[in-house]
Motif scaffolding. Structure first.
Motif, mmCIF file in Angstrom:
data_model
loop_
_atom_site.group_PDB
_atom_site.id
_atom_site.type_symbol
_atom_site.label_atom_id
_atom_site.label_comp_id
_atom_site.label_asym_id
_atom_site.label_seq_id
_atom_site.Cartn_x
_atom_site.Cartn_y
_atom_site.Cartn_z
ATOM 1 N N GLU A 109 0.716 -1.175 0.047
ATOM 2 C CA GLU A 109 -0.046 0.024 -0.120
ATOM 3 C C GLU A 109 0.921 1.409 0.130
ATOM 4 O OE1 GLU A 109 -4.222 -1.382 2.328
ATOM 5 O OE2 GLU A 109 -2.391 -0.418 3.438
ATOM 6 N N SER A 110 0.462 2.240 -0.758
ATOM 7 C CA SER A 110 1.149 3.457 -0.894
ATOM 8 C C SER A 110 0.391 4.634 -0.185
ATOM 9 C CB SER A 110 1.419 4.119 -2.239
ATOM 10 O OG SER A 110 0.071 4.517 -2.652
ATOM 11 N N VAL A 111 0.672 5.645 0.150
ATOM 12 C CA VAL A 111 0.138 6.610 0.995
ATOM 13 C C VAL A 111 -0.977 7.051 0.203
ATOM 14 C CG1 VAL A 111 0.016 9.096 1.848
ATOM 15 C CG2 VAL A 111 2.209 7.498 2.255
ATOM 16 N N LEU A 112 -1.085 7.257 -1.221
ATOM 17 C CA LEU A 112 -2.051 7.539 -2.017
ATOM 18 C C LEU A 112 -3.194 6.526 -2.130
ATOM 19 C CD1 LEU A 112 -0.656 9.529 -4.888
ATOM 20 C CD2 LEU A 112 -1.415 10.459 -3.186
ATOM 21 N N ASP A 113 -2.627 5.208 -1.992
ATOM 22 C CA ASP A 113 -3.724 4.218 -1.981
ATOM 23 C C ASP A 113 -4.571 4.394 -0.978
ATOM 24 O OD1 ASP A 113 -2.706 2.999 -4.247
ATOM 25 O OD2 ASP A 113 -1.587 1.590 -3.041
ATOM 26 N N LEU A 114 -4.129 5.127 0.124
ATOM 27 C CA LEU A 114 -5.136 5.135 1.566
ATOM 28 C C LEU A 114 -6.005 6.272 1.567
ATOM 29 C CD1 LEU A 114 -2.441 3.620 4.084
ATOM 30 C CD2 LEU A 114 -4.424 2.435 2.668
ATOM 31 N N LEU A 115 -5.760 7.220 0.509
ATOM 32 C CA LEU A 115 -6.578 8.461 0.696
ATOM 33 C C LEU A 115 -7.869 8.127 0.044
ATOM 34 C CD1 LEU A 115 -4.220 11.183 -0.817
ATOM 35 C CD2 LEU A 115 -4.960 10.860 1.640
ATOM 36 N N PRO A 116 -9.044 8.436 0.656
ATOM 37 C CA PRO A 116 -10.287 7.947 0.616
ATOM 38 C C PRO A 116 -10.769 8.568 -0.896
ATOM 39 C CG PRO A 116 -10.566 9.546 2.300
ATOM 40 C CD PRO A 116 -9.309 9.337 2.061
ATOM 41 N N ASP A 117 -10.572 9.688 -1.196
ATOM 42 C CA ASP A 117 -11.138 10.354 -2.341
ATOM 43 C C ASP A 117 -10.251 10.376 -3.576
ATOM 44 O OD1 ASP A 117 -12.236 12.305 -3.932
ATOM 45 O OD2 ASP A 117 -13.078 13.679 -2.411
ATOM 46 N N PRO A 118 -10.734 9.851 -4.699
ATOM 47 C CA PRO A 118 -9.896 9.515 -5.832
ATOM 48 C C PRO A 118 -9.684 10.931 -6.416
ATOM 49 C CG PRO A 118 -11.781 8.198 -6.170
ATOM 50 C CD PRO A 118 -11.989 9.088 -4.810
ATOM 51 N N ALA A 119 -10.317 11.796 -6.242
ATOM 52 C CA ALA A 119 -10.343 13.200 -6.858
ATOM 53 C C ALA A 119 -8.960 13.906 -6.121
ATOM 54 C CB ALA A 119 -11.253 14.320 -6.780
ATOM 55 N N ILE A 120 -8.899 13.726 -4.901
ATOM 56 C CA ILE A 120 -7.911 14.127 -3.766
ATOM 57 C C ILE A 120 -6.529 13.426 -4.488
ATOM 58 C CG2 ILE A 120 -6.645 14.426 -1.692
ATOM 59 C CD1 ILE A 120 -9.211 14.709 -0.573
ATOM 60 N N ARG A 121 -6.369 12.268 -4.769
ATOM 61 C CA ARG A 121 -5.406 11.549 -5.308
ATOM 62 C C ARG A 121 -4.778 12.067 -6.589
ATOM 63 N NH1 ARG A 121 -8.337 6.769 -3.460
ATOM 64 N NH2 ARG A 121 -8.848 6.318 -5.245
ATOM 65 N N GLU A 122 -5.758 12.344 -7.349
ATOM 66 C CA GLU A 122 -5.550 12.898 -8.822
ATOM 67 C C GLU A 122 -5.139 14.305 -8.661
ATOM 68 O OE1 GLU A 122 -5.111 12.888 -12.836
ATOM 69 O OE2 GLU A 122 -5.421 11.242 -11.503
ATOM 70 N N ALA A 123 -5.629 15.020 -7.740
ATOM 71 C CA ALA A 123 -5.163 16.443 -7.624
ATOM 72 C C ALA A 123 -3.853 16.537 -7.097
ATOM 73 C CB ALA A 123 -6.122 17.064 -6.769
ATOM 74 N N LEU A 124 -3.298 15.712 -6.462
ATOM 75 C CA LEU A 124 -2.141 15.696 -5.734
ATOM 76 C C LEU A 124 -0.859 15.362 -6.686
ATOM 77 C CD1 LEU A 124 -2.435 13.946 -2.259
ATOM 78 C CD2 LEU A 124 -1.791 16.443 -2.773
ATOM 79 N N VAL A 125 -1.173 14.418 -7.734
ATOM 80 C CA VAL A 125 -0.352 14.009 -8.842
ATOM 81 C C VAL A 125 -0.261 15.177 -9.781
ATOM 82 C CG1 VAL A 125 0.094 12.380 -10.532
ATOM 83 C CG2 VAL A 125 -0.753 11.646 -8.516
ATOM 84 N N GLN A 126 -1.496 15.714 -10.027
ATOM 85 C CA GLN A 126 -1.223 16.622 -10.997
ATOM 86 C C GLN A 126 -0.773 18.017 -10.605
ATOM 87 O OE1 GLN A 126 -2.434 16.515 -14.164
ATOM 88 N NE2 GLN A 126 -2.908 14.397 -13.682
ATOM 89 N N GLN A 127 -0.798 18.392 -9.288
ATOM 90 C CA GLN A 127 -0.161 19.592 -8.701
ATOM 91 C C GLN A 127 1.492 19.330 -8.470
ATOM 92 O OE1 GLN A 127 -2.467 20.146 -5.074
ATOM 93 N NE2 GLN A 127 -4.463 20.675 -6.086
ATOM 94 N N ALA A 128 1.761 18.418 -8.831
ATOM 95 C CA ALA A 128 3.183 18.028 -8.345
ATOM 96 C C ALA A 128 4.064 19.071 -9.221
ATOM 97 C CB ALA A 128 3.789 16.621 -8.647
ATOM 98 N N GLU A 129 4.808 19.934 -8.659
ATOM 99 C CA GLU A 129 5.717 20.962 -9.309
ATOM 100 C C GLU A 129 6.834 20.218 -10.120
ATOM 101 O OE1 GLU A 129 7.047 23.506 -6.302
ATOM 102 O OE2 GLU A 129 5.308 24.435 -5.830
ATOM 103 N N ASP A 130 7.363 20.540 -11.269
ATOM 104 C CA ASP A 130 8.351 19.803 -11.751
ATOM 105 C C ASP A 130 7.997 18.191 -12.046
ATOM 106 O OD1 ASP A 130 9.689 22.271 -11.859
ATOM 107 O OD2 ASP A 130 10.680 21.729 -10.125
ATOM 108 N N GLY A 131 6.696 17.807 -11.802
ATOM 109 C CA GLY A 131 6.321 16.624 -12.139
ATOM 110 C C GLY A 131 6.653 15.582 -10.906
ATOM 111 N N TRP A 132 7.342 16.262 -9.862
ATOM 112 C CA TRP A 132 7.715 15.091 -8.812
ATOM 113 C C TRP A 132 7.832 15.614 -7.213
ATOM 114 C CZ3 TRP A 132 11.914 16.571 -5.531
ATOM 115 C CH2 TRP A 132 12.568 17.858 -5.913
ATOM 116 N N ARG A 133 7.390 16.902 -7.050
ATOM 117 C CA ARG A 133 7.158 17.660 -5.636
ATOM 118 C C ARG A 133 5.919 18.598 -5.261
ATOM 119 N NH1 ARG A 133 12.063 21.823 -5.608
ATOM 120 N NH2 ARG A 133 11.607 23.135 -7.384
ATOM 121 N N ILE A 134 5.307 18.121 -4.305
ATOM 122 C CA ILE A 134 3.878 18.649 -4.134
ATOM 123 C C ILE A 134 4.270 19.905 -3.039
ATOM 124 C CG2 ILE A 134 1.722 18.314 -3.134
ATOM 125 C CD1 ILE A 134 2.119 15.297 -3.909
#
Length: 503
Positions: A109-134
């Protein structure tokens, strides 16, 4: 001497432990507040390859350097992931693992796997600066990650100022565990202001959740702190004392009683007729006796269980005594009582459960023995969040919405962000939909807070809400509190709902 290794959550470094570290040292302990690679004042060391494995290796190297024979390693929030990874690789170095307001992630299990809202998971990935940091949260965003109850404005400002971007790989890489640390004693410290308590853990444990069965081990101790998600900043002295007690093996022990039924399987508080059910898929119908049925199609009350309920629990919720009792009771009074199972097994399941409940209601409405224009939906406990859809756009045929000891806004530690499942916000759109809300006097404080928020919003929006109070009542009172006050509350609530169906 005991050595404490302190690992904090996302975006933070070792500086958040300053006061706790001082208190532990004053008690004679060796203390190592950890700043993981790329976190806190080591943010310049992070790169695209920084991930969970990087942080696990940070802790493994620290453990290899320590000479103190007894090491207590503490993982707060995200920090429990690298803590468990390191303990799995060096179990012989660890005397105790402490979960500080943290979950129990499993292998794979990853941290993102344990986040309940798929929209939040997707938003975190999309918001990553330079593709690798939030980017770290602003002061206004911290409450979305966990309750900030107890934090002074100064502490929140310091937390915000010192926060570092979180490398995306630390959230996406799965935790790898071999089970080598399975026998290491553990402690859990629950922050009740973040929505979890020992009582709530015991309730879920009583349902048979296999994920929690290892918590019954006598080497596992639990503590509570009446604060939010950042106890090292809000109650450092209390946390210091609890950590010392945890290291000494103290704490509340959980137990599963094998000599009696769990609370949710105890008998219903009213004597009701033993009406047989008619099962259609995931839906059970309890029909009125023949005399009432001759009057033509009858109104229906659809009872929706709470949760999350662990997958595989037997019996399933539609066969629990409280729901069956309610359904038989309304059937004895001339309406069709309905129970159902829906897939609310984790916090991520609310969308699927909403669809399942809506489909079940339509199945009931289509039954020729049901008056499809006179239906009530009655929702319990954690299922309360599902009421947001019905409140936000109530259909004409929905004559009443009933809520019993409901959760009416996501609890702080649930990580659901700005979800649609927020009845306290949706009630402003309820119009004249009658709402019958049963409230128990001895409710969990965090759940009671969501009810208060809902009622304030209902009053501001002139919503039609009737409150039925249960003096001395607990969450799940129908099988716990067999008192005259509890019986009268059920009778009043059912009477009110049926009156709305007949009106």
């Amino acid at each position: 001497m005991t050595a404490f290794v302190l690992v904090s959550g996302s975006y933070t470094g070792g500086s958040v432990w300053q006061e706790v570290a001082a208190g532990l040292r004053a008690a004679g302990a060796e203390v190592h507040p950890v700043t993981l690679t790329g976190m806190g004042d080591s943010r310049h060391l992070a790169g695209p390859d920084t991930g969970l494995e990087t942080h696990v290796e940070d802790l493994v190297q620290l453990l290899d350097r320590l000479e103190t024979p007894e090491v207590v390693i503490v993982g707060h929030d995200y920090g429990i992931h690298p803590v468990l990874g390191a303990a799995d690789r060096r179990p012989e170095r660890i005397a105790r693992i402490v979960h500080l307001d943290a979950g129990i992630p499993l292998d794979g299990e990853s941290v993102l796997d344990l986040l309940p809202d798929p929209a939040i998971r997707e938003a975190l990935v999309q918001q990553a600066e330079d593709g690798w940091r939030i980017a770290p949260p602003t002061a206004a965003q911290w409450p979305m990650l966990g309750s900030t109850a107890g934090l002074t404005a100064e502490a929140l400002d310091t937390l915000t100022r010192q926060a570092a971007p979180q490398p995306l790989g630390t959230l996406t890489q799965p935790l790898r565990l071999t089970g080598a640390a399975a026998d290491v004693p553990t402690s859990g410290i629950l922050c009740t202001g973040n929505g979890m308590s020992i009582g709530m853990v015991e309730t879920v444990l009583g349902m048979g959740d296999p994920r929690l069965q290892k918590l019954v081990d006598p080497r596992v101790g639990f503590f509570e702190l009446a604060t939010g998600h950042w106890p090292m900043l809000s109650v450092p002295e209390e946390l210091t004392e609890v950590l010392l007690r945890a290291a000494a093996g103290e704490g509340h022990r959980l137990a599963v009683r094998t000599d009696e039924l769990p609370a949710h399987l105890q008998p219903f508080l009213l004597d009701v007729p033993e009406l047989e059910r008619e099962r259609v898929g995931q839906v059970d119908l309890y029909l009125p006796e023949a005399a009432a049925a001759t009057a033509g199609p009858r109104p229906a009350v659809v009872f929706v269980h709470g949760g999350p309920v662990p997958a595989g629990v037997q019996p399933t919720p539609r066969d629990w005594p409280a729901l069956v009792g309610y359904a038989r009771y309304v059937a004895s009074l001339g309406a069709v009582g309905v129970t159902l199972d829906h897939p609310l097994h984790s916090l991520s399941d609310y969308p699927q459960s909403a669809e399942a409940v809506a489909a079940a209601v339509e199945l009931v409405r289509a039954d020729p023995r049901v008056d499809g224009e006179r239906v009530a939906v009655w929702i319990f406990s954690g299922g309360g969040l599902l009421s947001a859809d019905w409140l936000g756009a109530p259909p004409q045929w929905l004559r009443c919405l009933a809520l019993t000891y409901p959760v009416l806004a996501p609890l702080p530690g649930w990580g659901m962000g700005e979800t649609r499942f927020r009845p306290a916000a949706a009630v402003a759109s309820a119009g004249r939909l009658p709402v019958v809300l049963t409230r128990v006097e001895l409710e969990v404080a965090e759940i009671a807070g969501t009810v208060a928020e809902f009622l304030a919003a209902a009053e501001a929006g002139n919503a039609d809400v009737e409150v039925v109070d249960v003096p001395g009542g607990h969450h799940g009172f129908e099988t716990i509190d067999h008192t005259d006050e509890a019986r009268r509350a059920v009778e009043r609530a059912v009477g009110s709902v049926l009156a709305h169906l007949e009106g």
